[in-house]
Write a protein that holds these residues in place. Structure first.
Motif, PDB file in Angstrom:
ATOM      1  N   PHE A   1      -2.669  -2.503  -8.346  1.00 49.47           N
ATOM      2  CA  PHE A   1      -3.169  -1.170  -8.657  1.00 49.47           C
ATOM      3  C   PHE A   1      -2.100  -0.376  -9.395  1.00 49.47           C
ATOM      4  CE2 PHE A   1      -6.054  -2.285  -5.191  1.00 49.47           C
ATOM      5  CZ  PHE A   1      -7.259  -1.763  -5.649  1.00 49.47           C
ATOM      6  N   ASN A   2      -2.521   0.466 -10.314  1.00 52.21           N
ATOM      7  CA  ASN A   2      -1.571   1.321 -11.039  1.00 52.21           C
ATOM      8  C   ASN A   2      -1.064   2.458 -10.162  1.00 52.21           C
ATOM      9  OD1 ASN A   2      -1.740  -0.110 -13.540  1.00 52.21           O
ATOM     10  ND2 ASN A   2      -3.732   0.829 -13.889  1.00 52.21           N
ATOM     11  N   MET A   3      -1.945   3.060  -9.364  1.00 55.18           N
ATOM     12  CA  MET A   3      -1.523   4.053  -8.382  1.00 55.18           C
ATOM     13  C   MET A   3      -1.096   3.324  -7.114  1.00 55.18           C
ATOM     14  SD  MET A   3      -2.092   6.958  -9.998  1.00 55.18           S
ATOM     15  CE  MET A   3      -2.323   8.339  -8.882  1.00 55.18           C
ATOM     16  N   ASP A   4      -0.128   3.891  -6.409  1.00 54.13           N
ATOM     17  CA  ASP A   4       0.416   3.207  -5.238  1.00 54.13           C
ATOM     18  C   ASP A   4      -0.396   3.567  -3.992  1.00 54.13           C
ATOM     19  OD1 ASP A   4       1.903   1.730  -3.520  1.00 54.13           O
ATOM     20  OD2 ASP A   4       3.805   2.738  -3.926  1.00 54.13           O
ATOM     21  N   PHE A   5      -1.618   3.016  -3.906  1.00 54.31           N
ATOM     22  CA  PHE A   5      -2.488   3.243  -2.767  1.00 54.31           C
ATOM     23  C   PHE A   5      -1.986   2.456  -1.558  1.00 54.31           C
ATOM     24  CE2 PHE A   5      -5.631   3.350  -6.433  1.00 54.31           C
ATOM     25  CZ  PHE A   5      -5.670   4.734  -6.506  1.00 54.31           C
ATOM     26  N   ALA A   6      -2.053   3.071  -0.367  1.00 51.73           N
ATOM     27  CA  ALA A   6      -1.531   2.444   0.846  1.00 51.73           C
ATOM     28  C   ALA A   6      -2.624   2.351   1.907  1.00 51.73           C
ATOM     29  CB  ALA A   6      -0.341   3.236   1.383  1.00 51.73           C
ATOM     30  N   PRO A   7      -3.161   1.150   2.156  1.00 52.83           N
ATOM     31  CA  PRO A   7      -4.104   0.971   3.256  1.00 52.83           C
ATOM     32  C   PRO A   7      -3.399   1.052   4.604  1.00 52.83           C
ATOM     33  CG  PRO A   7      -4.138  -0.886   1.692  1.00 52.83           C
ATOM     34  CD  PRO A   7      -2.903  -0.090   1.422  1.00 52.83           C
TER      35      PRO A   7
ATOM     36  N   ARG B   1       0.409  -2.001  -2.954  1.00 53.66           N
ATOM     37  CA  ARG B   1       1.865  -2.069  -2.987  1.00 53.66           C
ATOM     38  C   ARG B   1       2.544  -1.358  -1.831  1.00 53.66           C
ATOM     39  NH1 ARG B   1       3.653   0.785  -7.528  1.00 53.66           N
ATOM     40  NH2 ARG B   1       1.609   1.606  -8.081  1.00 53.66           N
ATOM     41  N   SER B   2       1.761  -0.739  -0.944  1.00 52.65           N
ATOM     42  CA  SER B   2       2.346  -0.001   0.177  1.00 52.65           C
ATOM     43  C   SER B   2       1.446  -0.103   1.399  1.00 52.65           C
ATOM     44  CB  SER B   2       2.558   1.473  -0.193  1.00 52.65           C
ATOM     45  OG  SER B   2       3.585   1.620  -1.149  1.00 52.65           O
ATOM     46  N   LEU B   3       2.009   0.246   2.532  1.00 53.75           N
ATOM     47  CA  LEU B   3       1.309   0.285   3.820  1.00 53.75           C
ATOM     48  C   LEU B   3       1.505   1.656   4.436  1.00 53.75           C
ATOM     49  CD1 LEU B   3       0.014  -1.166   6.403  1.00 53.75           C
ATOM     50  CD2 LEU B   3       2.410  -1.462   7.140  1.00 53.75           C
ATOM     51  N   GLU B   4       0.472   2.122   5.139  1.00 58.66           N
ATOM     52  CA  GLU B   4       0.594   3.342   5.934  1.00 58.66           C
ATOM     53  C   GLU B   4       0.224   3.003   7.376  1.00 58.66           C
ATOM     54  OE1 GLU B   4      -0.564   7.366   4.321  1.00 58.66           O
ATOM     55  OE2 GLU B   4      -2.214   7.060   5.716  1.00 58.66           O
ATOM     56  N   ASP B   5       1.007   3.504   8.333  1.00 59.75           N
ATOM     57  CA  ASP B   5       0.733   3.187   9.736  1.00 59.75           C
ATOM     58  C   ASP B   5       1.110   4.387  10.597  1.00 59.75           C
ATOM     59  OD1 ASP B   5       0.035   1.737  12.016  1.00 59.75           O
ATOM     60  OD2 ASP B   5       2.069   0.982  12.271  1.00 59.75           O
ATOM     61  N   ASN B   6       0.129   5.244  10.889  1.00 58.13           N
ATOM     62  CA  ASN B   6       0.393   6.454  11.658  1.00 58.13           C
ATOM     63  C   ASN B   6       1.066   6.161  12.993  1.00 58.13           C
ATOM     64  OD1 ASN B   6      -0.663   8.253   9.784  1.00 58.13           O
ATOM     65  ND2 ASN B   6      -2.729   8.177  10.628  1.00 58.13           N
TER      66      ASN B   6
END
Length: 305
Positions: free
Chosen positions: A38-44, A70-75
């Motif tokens: 992805f061009n934008m750095d979206f984080a599932p 390219r990224s991860l998000e983990d609350n």
């Protein structure tokens, strides 16, 4: 959906992180073949692709990478075991992925309030900030979400704002030497929360005056609370360090609600934003089909470069 409920649905148990046995990533099928980045750095977040990687969050992380994320998000990272944190950090490094936000939680930050100025809340917040520094090192995180808590009906708004500014200054003193950034998030979950608007958050950041205290601009929450997304982002742009995504109504992927994400993402891209954009929402449809539809929705709104 309040953040604590969101974290519970994602699941924090160590059972997800089995390091041996289980289905191999290569055996997941044709969906795991590498897709364009992805061009934008979206984080599932974990749980978003649970049907493509059942039972093992590390396999799910690898699936995300193969879909071009390219990224991860983990609350809930702060509540994971040290072993889980280290394994997630190691896998992110191997995959060349970045770590997005995790939430700084001290007890239940939906029942506490830094706006009250009470020492017990301040002490808990600062203790959790110090713990978060160590967690950030394990997963190579740069940003941590802060929610100041509830509004106090017995105190003037100016006094509450001063209390929050003082708490953020103290937190910034902990994070700044490590190059870490708290991102304060105005929310729409209920009207009793202290922090609800982008301009309010901007003012606090300006008062704290530290690179360790910035804004998390959640598009879903700000559409609900104030709308006029692009114009309001422009006014607060200098303090925005992190962005989250969710369409409204419903808090699902782009294209399921009223927000024109193609225009919003083009604005963000044209501003030169290089940060992470967290996919803090649910899936509109269940099962593997819903997960693939979610990926396709992001392909549709990703900026063209």
């Amino acid at each position: 959906m309040e953040r604590r409920g969101f974290i519970k649905k994602v699941g924090l148990g160590s059972t997800f992180l089995g390091l041996t046995g289980g289905m191999s990533f290569q055996a997941m099928g044709k969906e795991s073949q590498t897709a364009p980045t992805f061009n934008m750095d979206f984080a599932p977040h974990f749980g978003m692709f649970r049907n493509h990687a059942p039972g093992r969050i590390i396999d799910e992380l690898k699936f995300m990478a193969d879909q071009g994320f390219r990224s991860l998000e983990d609350n809930g990272m702060l509540k994971r075991s040290v072993e889980e944190q280290e394994q997630i950090g190691k896998t992110l490094d191997q995959l060349g992925m970045r770590m997005g936000v995790f939430v700084i939680e001290g007890g239940d930050n939906w029942k506490t309030s830094l706006a009250t100025g009470k020492q017990e809340f301040m002490d808990t917040f600062l203790k959790t900030c110090r713990e978060s520094v160590e967690v950030a090192k394990r997963v190579n995180a740069k940003w941590m979400t802060v929610v100041p808590g509830y509004f106090d009906r017995n105190l003037p708004m100016g006094i509450q704002t001063a209390n929050v500014i003082e708490a953020m200054k103290r937190g910034a003193e902990i994070f700044e030497p490590h190059g870490l950034t708290m991102v304060m998030e105005p929310l729409s979950d209920n009207p009793d929360l202290f922090l609800r608007h982008a301009d309010q958050t901007f003012m606090i950041c300006q008062a704290v005056d530290s690179p360790a205290c910035k804004i998390l601009y959640d598009i879903y929450h700000m559409q609900r609370n104030e709308g006029n997304l692009i114009a309001n982002m422009e006014k607060c742009w200098d303090e925005i360090a992190y962005i989250q995504i969710g369409d409204n109504p419903g808090r699902k992927e782009p294209g399921t609600g009223e927000i024109n994400f193609e225009n919003v993402f083009k604005y963000i891209h044209d501003k030169g934003f290089k940060g992470v954009m967290g996919m803090e929402h649910g899936n509109a449809m269940p099962g593997k089909e819903g997960e693939l539809a979610l990926i396709e929705a992001y392909r549709k709104v990703d900026v063209k470069v």
